[in-house]
Motif scaffolding. Structure first.
Motif, PDB file in Angstrom:
ATOM      1  N   HIS A  15      46.859 -91.909 -36.886  1.00 28.57           N
ATOM      2  CA  HIS A  15      46.787 -90.503 -37.315  1.00 28.57           C
ATOM      3  C   HIS A  15      45.474 -89.844 -36.874  1.00 28.57           C
ATOM      4  CE1 HIS A  15      50.460 -90.170 -39.710  1.00 28.57           C
ATOM      5  NE2 HIS A  15      50.255 -91.430 -40.069  1.00 28.57           N
ATOM      6  N   ASP A  58      54.037 -88.663 -39.579  1.00 29.92           N
ATOM      7  CA  ASP A  58      55.028 -89.240 -40.470  1.00 29.92           C
ATOM      8  C   ASP A  58      56.140 -88.217 -40.631  1.00 29.92           C
ATOM      9  OD1 ASP A  58      53.367 -91.428 -40.742  1.00 29.92           O
ATOM     10  OD2 ASP A  58      52.396 -90.650 -42.550  1.00 29.92           O
ATOM     11  N   GLU A 109      57.394 -99.276 -40.976  1.00 31.23           N
ATOM     12  CA  GLU A 109      57.232 -97.848 -41.282  1.00 31.23           C
ATOM     13  C   GLU A 109      58.217 -97.028 -40.442  1.00 31.23           C
ATOM     14  OE1 GLU A 109      53.217 -96.392 -40.971  1.00 31.23           O
ATOM     15  OE2 GLU A 109      52.496 -97.697 -42.589  1.00 31.23           O
ATOM     16  N   HIS A 127      56.963 -93.455 -39.315  1.00 32.59           N
ATOM     17  CA  HIS A 127      55.736 -93.211 -38.540  1.00 32.59           C
ATOM     18  C   HIS A 127      56.040 -93.277 -37.040  1.00 32.59           C
ATOM     19  CE1 HIS A 127      51.264 -93.641 -37.826  1.00 32.59           C
ATOM     20  NE2 HIS A 127      51.749 -94.126 -36.694  1.00 32.59           N
TER      21      HIS A 127
HETATM   22 ZN   LIG Z   1      51.826 -92.704 -40.536  1.00 32.34          ZN
END
Ligand SMILES: [Zn+2]
Length: 266
Positions: free
Chosen positions: A205, A212, A258, A261
């Motif tokens: 990030h 996300d 994730e 993401h």
């Molecule tokens: Zn993330």
């Protein structure tokens, strides 16, 4: 130039926000911020430091001159960065030495961490482009190339009847450092924190290239996102727009799965 005034100008400790995006509590601050061309904001805790008004700089904290990083921020105020053409020009990044010093002080061993996780230090861009707003109506900042790709991705999904929203985009080193400092102050150990939060400097990030992604009605950043039509759509189409899932199941970084993401590659 259109768009440039909407950029977030980044310096090591202070961000320069465009006027009109921030809200203040106090009357005096609110009036100043509403009129400001730029608002200087401390990265670590989001505190407003000064408003750049047509008649001059209005300090919003006592002792502005003593604020860490103020010289770099005032320097950046005087010279807005040249507008990069998406996909053509490279956005400069901020140096990493200050981050390494602060990791040492926090008790995070950067080399050990990098070796254990296979993650590299990620520099912050010197400026970020506006990519609209996230699910929580907060301004969403991304690398200029990722901002354009995200707009295209969302538009393509919408044409197929799929609504994508963003949960979180760019996040600074200082923001992540602030999380660590608060948890350390509450008595948590570094290893405990590292089990939940990426070490400051090692999150995708920070680059502004990762975000996300969610879909309305689905809780943010939960594994259940993988069983939504939005995720199916992403799995099929995101690659064509330059986005890849960074942390699939059993990824070599030891990071939990994730499905929300995604990272854009220029
Ligand atoms: Zn993330």
């Amino acid at each position: 130039m259109r768009g440039q005034s909407q950029a977030l100008v980044n310096t090591p400790e202070i961000e320069l926000w465009p006027g009109g995006l921030l809200h203040a509590r106090g009357n005096r601050d609110a009036r100043a911020i509403a009129r400001a061309r730029r608002v200087l904001r401390r990265k670590r805790d989001g505190r407003y430091l000064a408003a750049d008004l047509p008649e001059g700089l209005l300090p919003l904290v006592p002792h502005l001159r003593r604020e860490p990083g103020i010289d770099a921020a005032l320097g950046a105020l005087g010279r807005e960065p040249a507008r990069a053409r998406p996909g053509i020009d490279v956005v400069p990044t901020l140096p990493l030495h200050r981050l390494q010093m602060r990791l040492d002080r926090l008790g995070v061993d950067p080399e050990g961490y990098a070796e254990r996780t296979g993650l590299a230090l990620v520099a912050e861009p010197a400026w970020l482009a506006s990519a609209g707003f996230d699910r929580f109506q907060r301004p969403l900042w991304l690398h200029v190339d990722a901002a354009r790709a995200w707009r295209d991705l969302r538009g393509a999904a919408l044409r197929d009847g799929i609504v994508l929203d963003s949960i979180s985009g760019y996040r600074s080193h200082d923001y992540q450092l602030g999380i660590f400092e608060r948890k350390l102050a509450r008595g948590q150990a570094v290893d405990e924190i590292l089990a939940v939060n990426a070490a400051p400097g090692y999150s995708e990030h920070h680059s502004g290239l990762a975000l996300d992604i969610g879909t309305p009605g689905e809780p943010p950043a939960e594994e259940s996102f993988e069983s939504t039509p939005a995720f199916d759509w992403l799995a099929t189409h995101a690659g064509g727009h330059g986005f890849a899932m960074s942390y699939p199941r059993d990824n070599p970084h030891g990071i939990v799965y994730e499905p929300w993401h995604w990272r854009f590659s220029c």
